[in-house]
Design a protein around this motif. Structure first.
Motif, PDB file in Angstrom:
ATOM      1  N   LEU A 113       1.041  -1.323   0.081  1.00 40.07           N
ATOM      2  CA  LEU A 113      -0.119  -0.064  -0.096  1.00 40.07           C
ATOM      3  C   LEU A 113       0.888   1.501   0.056  1.00 40.07           C
ATOM      4  O   LEU A 113       2.029   1.144   0.667  1.00 40.07           O
ATOM      5  CB  LEU A 113      -0.901  -0.125   1.183  1.00 40.07           C
ATOM      6  N   PRO A 114       0.433   2.225  -0.646  1.00 38.91           N
ATOM      7  CA  PRO A 114      -0.910   2.585  -1.354  1.00 38.91           C
ATOM      8  C   PRO A 114      -1.133   1.834  -2.608  1.00 38.91           C
ATOM      9  O   PRO A 114      -2.202   2.206  -3.183  1.00 38.91           O
ATOM     10  CB  PRO A 114      -1.119   3.983  -1.385  1.00 38.91           C
ATOM     11  N   LEU A 115      -0.271   1.048  -3.186  1.00 38.80           N
ATOM     12  CA  LEU A 115      -0.488   0.446  -4.274  1.00 38.80           C
ATOM     13  C   LEU A 115      -1.404  -0.675  -4.387  1.00 38.80           C
ATOM     14  O   LEU A 115      -1.512  -1.561  -3.223  1.00 38.80           O
ATOM     15  CB  LEU A 115       0.819  -0.492  -4.878  1.00 38.80           C
ATOM     16  N   TYR A 116      -2.464  -0.688  -5.135  1.00 37.38           N
ATOM     17  CA  TYR A 116      -3.405  -1.632  -5.401  1.00 37.38           C
ATOM     18  C   TYR A 116      -4.459  -2.195  -4.000  1.00 37.38           C
ATOM     19  O   TYR A 116      -4.337  -3.205  -3.711  1.00 37.38           O
ATOM     20  CB  TYR A 116      -2.700  -3.209  -5.717  1.00 37.38           C
ATOM     21  N   PRO A 117      -5.141  -1.079  -3.803  1.00 32.77           N
ATOM     22  CA  PRO A 117      -6.039  -1.484  -2.693  1.00 32.77           C
ATOM     23  C   PRO A 117      -7.246  -2.178  -3.256  1.00 32.77           C
ATOM     24  O   PRO A 117      -7.343  -2.328  -4.314  1.00 32.77           O
ATOM     25  CB  PRO A 117      -6.535  -0.083  -2.213  1.00 32.77           C
ATOM     26  N   GLY A 118      -7.917  -3.046  -2.460  1.00 31.55           N
ATOM     27  CA  GLY A 118      -9.225  -3.728  -2.969  1.00 31.55           C
ATOM     28  C   GLY A 118      -8.581  -4.973  -3.313  1.00 31.55           C
ATOM     29  O   GLY A 118      -7.617  -5.768  -2.966  1.00 31.55           O
ATOM     30  N   LEU A 119      -9.125  -5.892  -4.220  1.00 35.60           N
ATOM     31  CA  LEU A 119      -8.935  -7.182  -4.759  1.00 35.60           C
ATOM     32  C   LEU A 119      -8.115  -7.302  -6.062  1.00 35.60           C
ATOM     33  O   LEU A 119      -7.561  -6.124  -6.532  1.00 35.60           O
ATOM     34  CB  LEU A 119     -10.232  -7.782  -5.298  1.00 35.60           C
ATOM     35  N   ASN A 120      -7.718  -8.386  -6.238  1.00 33.59           N
ATOM     36  CA  ASN A 120      -6.804  -8.909  -7.208  1.00 33.59           C
ATOM     37  C   ASN A 120      -5.519  -8.261  -7.288  1.00 33.59           C
ATOM     38  O   ASN A 120      -4.974  -7.891  -8.225  1.00 33.59           O
ATOM     39  CB  ASN A 120      -7.682  -8.428  -8.637  1.00 33.59           C
ATOM     40  N   THR A 121      -4.966  -8.232  -6.030  1.00 29.73           N
ATOM     41  CA  THR A 121      -3.702  -7.330  -6.026  1.00 29.73           C
ATOM     42  C   THR A 121      -2.630  -8.038  -6.767  1.00 29.73           C
ATOM     43  O   THR A 121      -1.880  -7.023  -7.369  1.00 29.73           O
ATOM     44  CB  THR A 121      -3.280  -7.237  -4.679  1.00 29.73           C
ATOM     45  N   HIS A 122      -2.474  -9.437  -6.749  1.00 33.62           N
ATOM     46  CA  HIS A 122      -1.216  -9.904  -7.491  1.00 33.62           C
ATOM     47  C   HIS A 122      -1.327  -9.938  -8.888  1.00 33.62           C
ATOM     48  O   HIS A 122      -0.406  -9.409  -9.511  1.00 33.62           O
ATOM     49  CB  HIS A 122      -1.012 -11.399  -6.851  1.00 33.62           C
ATOM     50  N   ALA A 123      -2.644 -10.028  -9.294  1.00 35.44           N
ATOM     51  CA  ALA A 123      -2.488  -9.808 -10.985  1.00 35.44           C
ATOM     52  C   ALA A 123      -2.528  -8.438 -11.432  1.00 35.44           C
ATOM     53  O   ALA A 123      -1.856  -8.004 -12.404  1.00 35.44           O
ATOM     54  CB  ALA A 123      -4.142 -10.118 -11.372  1.00 35.44           C
ATOM     55  N   LEU A 126       1.294  -7.770 -11.400  1.00 33.02           N
ATOM     56  CA  LEU A 126       2.248  -8.339 -12.649  1.00 33.02           C
ATOM     57  C   LEU A 126       1.792  -7.809 -13.861  1.00 33.02           C
ATOM     58  O   LEU A 126       2.715  -7.226 -14.421  1.00 33.02           O
ATOM     59  CB  LEU A 126       1.750  -9.883 -12.801  1.00 33.02           C
ATOM     60  N   ALA A 127       0.653  -7.219 -13.973  1.00 32.47           N
ATOM     61  CA  ALA A 127       0.209  -6.391 -15.065  1.00 32.47           C
ATOM     62  C   ALA A 127       0.969  -5.022 -15.343  1.00 32.47           C
ATOM     63  O   ALA A 127       1.044  -4.761 -16.421  1.00 32.47           O
ATOM     64  CB  ALA A 127      -1.323  -6.345 -15.103  1.00 32.47           C
ATOM     65  N   ALA A 128       1.326  -4.674 -13.897  1.00 31.88           N
ATOM     66  CA  ALA A 128       2.089  -3.288 -14.033  1.00 31.88           C
ATOM     67  C   ALA A 128       3.628  -3.271 -14.350  1.00 31.88           C
ATOM     68  O   ALA A 128       4.096  -2.544 -14.387  1.00 31.88           O
ATOM     69  CB  ALA A 128       1.740  -2.689 -12.785  1.00 31.88           C
ATOM     70  N   ASP A 130       5.607  -4.755 -12.032  1.00 31.02           N
ATOM     71  CA  ASP A 130       6.357  -4.422 -10.602  1.00 31.02           C
ATOM     72  C   ASP A 130       7.419  -5.489 -10.660  1.00 31.02           C
ATOM     73  O   ASP A 130       7.222  -6.660 -10.966  1.00 31.02           O
ATOM     74  CB  ASP A 130       5.407  -4.504  -9.445  1.00 31.02           C
ATOM     75  N   VAL A 131       8.473  -5.062 -10.018  1.00 31.91           N
ATOM     76  CA  VAL A 131       9.654  -5.934  -9.707  1.00 31.91           C
ATOM     77  C   VAL A 131       9.515  -6.561  -8.135  1.00 31.91           C
ATOM     78  O   VAL A 131      10.337  -7.680  -7.714  1.00 31.91           O
ATOM     79  CB  VAL A 131      10.969  -5.582  -9.941  1.00 31.91           C
ATOM     80  N   GLN A 132       8.795  -5.792  -7.563  1.00 28.79           N
ATOM     81  CA  GLN A 132       8.621  -6.360  -6.064  1.00 28.79           C
ATOM     82  C   GLN A 132       6.911  -6.188  -5.643  1.00 28.79           C
ATOM     83  O   GLN A 132       6.208  -5.329  -6.345  1.00 28.79           O
ATOM     84  CB  GLN A 132       9.135  -5.111  -5.058  1.00 28.79           C
ATOM     85  N   ALA A 133       6.566  -7.226  -4.858  1.00 29.60           N
ATOM     86  CA  ALA A 133       5.379  -6.913  -4.214  1.00 29.60           C
ATOM     87  C   ALA A 133       5.342  -7.075  -2.834  1.00 29.60           C
ATOM     88  O   ALA A 133       6.471  -7.191  -2.252  1.00 29.60           O
ATOM     89  CB  ALA A 133       4.453  -8.349  -5.034  1.00 29.60           C
ATOM     90  N   GLY A 134       4.360  -7.537  -2.106  1.00 35.33           N
ATOM     91  CA  GLY A 134       4.469  -7.547  -0.784  1.00 35.33           C
ATOM     92  C   GLY A 134       3.382  -7.366   0.140  1.00 35.33           C
ATOM     93  O   GLY A 134       1.983  -7.457  -0.628  1.00 35.33           O
ATOM     94  N   ALA A 135       3.233  -7.071   1.371  1.00 36.60           N
ATOM     95  CA  ALA A 135       1.921  -7.055   2.337  1.00 36.60           C
ATOM     96  C   ALA A 135       2.220  -6.091   3.162  1.00 36.60           C
ATOM     97  O   ALA A 135       3.346  -5.400   3.478  1.00 36.60           O
ATOM     98  CB  ALA A 135       2.074  -8.519   2.799  1.00 36.60           C
ATOM     99  N   ASP A 161       6.204 -15.536 -13.226  1.00 43.25           N
ATOM    100  CA  ASP A 161       5.033 -15.708 -11.960  1.00 43.25           C
ATOM    101  C   ASP A 161       3.736 -15.530 -12.404  1.00 43.25           C
ATOM    102  O   ASP A 161       3.623 -14.855 -13.424  1.00 43.25           O
ATOM    103  CB  ASP A 161       5.269 -14.344 -11.069  1.00 43.25           C
ATOM    104  N   THR A 162       2.784 -16.186 -11.838  1.00 42.12           N
ATOM    105  CA  THR A 162       1.237 -16.027 -12.021  1.00 42.12           C
ATOM    106  C   THR A 162       0.779 -15.658 -10.621  1.00 42.12           C
ATOM    107  O   THR A 162       1.371 -15.315  -9.925  1.00 42.12           O
ATOM    108  CB  THR A 162       0.750 -17.428 -12.106  1.00 42.12           C
ATOM    109  N   PRO A 163      -0.406 -15.021 -10.769  1.00 42.75           N
ATOM    110  CA  PRO A 163      -1.060 -14.423  -9.518  1.00 42.75           C
ATOM    111  C   PRO A 163      -1.058 -15.425  -8.464  1.00 42.75           C
ATOM    112  O   PRO A 163      -0.766 -15.129  -7.161  1.00 42.75           O
ATOM    113  CB  PRO A 163      -2.508 -14.332  -9.974  1.00 42.75           C
TER     114      PRO A 163
END
Length: 195
Positions: A113-123, A126-128, A130-135, A161-163
């Motif tokens: 956060l603040p990236l991707y509030p709501g649902l389908n965060t992993h997809a 990946l669509a964007a 991004d080289v990093q994700a997280g919680a 990677d897939t979602p």
């Protein structure tokens, strides 16, 4: 000793990570696991550990969020929690409910956060490209997936990677992050933790 109520909607893996951490010199203990789904597998897991459980089926309220929350408040207030942890609780709470527990309700969200509030965060990550994700763990406010961030854990995004594969890696990070933030929060520390 702080009293912690945990709200879940499914299997309760984050709930189990929180419960497992609340032993020994931890400044908190679980006093309730509640769900909006009577069939949530996490309820059985919590009950097997001797933690009181409650279920209020949101479907019985036909979209009346206020009515659902009024019913949920019964077992919640009976448990007298100092802290409420949303752990995969898939209901949007009304401002009135959130305000009642202002400054005492935490949530974990599977994005940085603040990236991707709501649902389908992993997809979305990946669509964007991004080289990093997280919680993120944050204090709950009446705005969806908003509120002061208390901690984040980062994981790399791998080629191919897939979602689903990304979600599994992020979930493992969640299981480290949420207990770390809760321990500090229960001890009165609100500075941010980054893992």
């Amino acid at each position: 000793m702080k009293r912690v109520a945990i709200l879940i909607s499914g299997g309760g893996s984050n709930m189990m990570a929180l419960v497992a951490s609340m032993t020994g010199d931890h400044p908190a203990r679980p006093v309730l696991v509640a769900s909006n789904d009577p069939g949530a597998a996490g309820l059985g897991k919590a009950a097997a550990l001797g933690i009181p459980v409650a279920a209020v089926d949101h479907r019985a309220f036909g979209g009346n969020r206020g009515g659902f929350e009024a019913a949920l408040l019964g077992p919640l207030l009976d448990a007298r929690p100092d802290i409420i942890c949303l752990a995969g609780f898939m209901r949007i709470l009304t401002p009135g409910f959130v305000d009642r527990f202002a400054g005492r309700m935490l949530n974990i969200h599977p994005s940085l956060l603040p990236l991707y509030p709501g649902l389908n965060t992993h997809a979305r990550a990946l669509a964007a490209g991004d080289v990093q994700a997280g919680a993120s763990v944050h204090l709950v406010t009446s705005a969806l997936d908003d509120g002061p961030i208390l901690g984040q854990a980062r994981v790399p995004v791998h080629p191919g990677d897939t979602p689903e594969t990304l979600a599994a890696r992020v979930l493992a990070a969640e299981h480290r992050l949420y207990p770390a933030v809760l321990r500090r929060f229960a001890a009165g520390q609100t500075d941010r933790v980054d893992l």
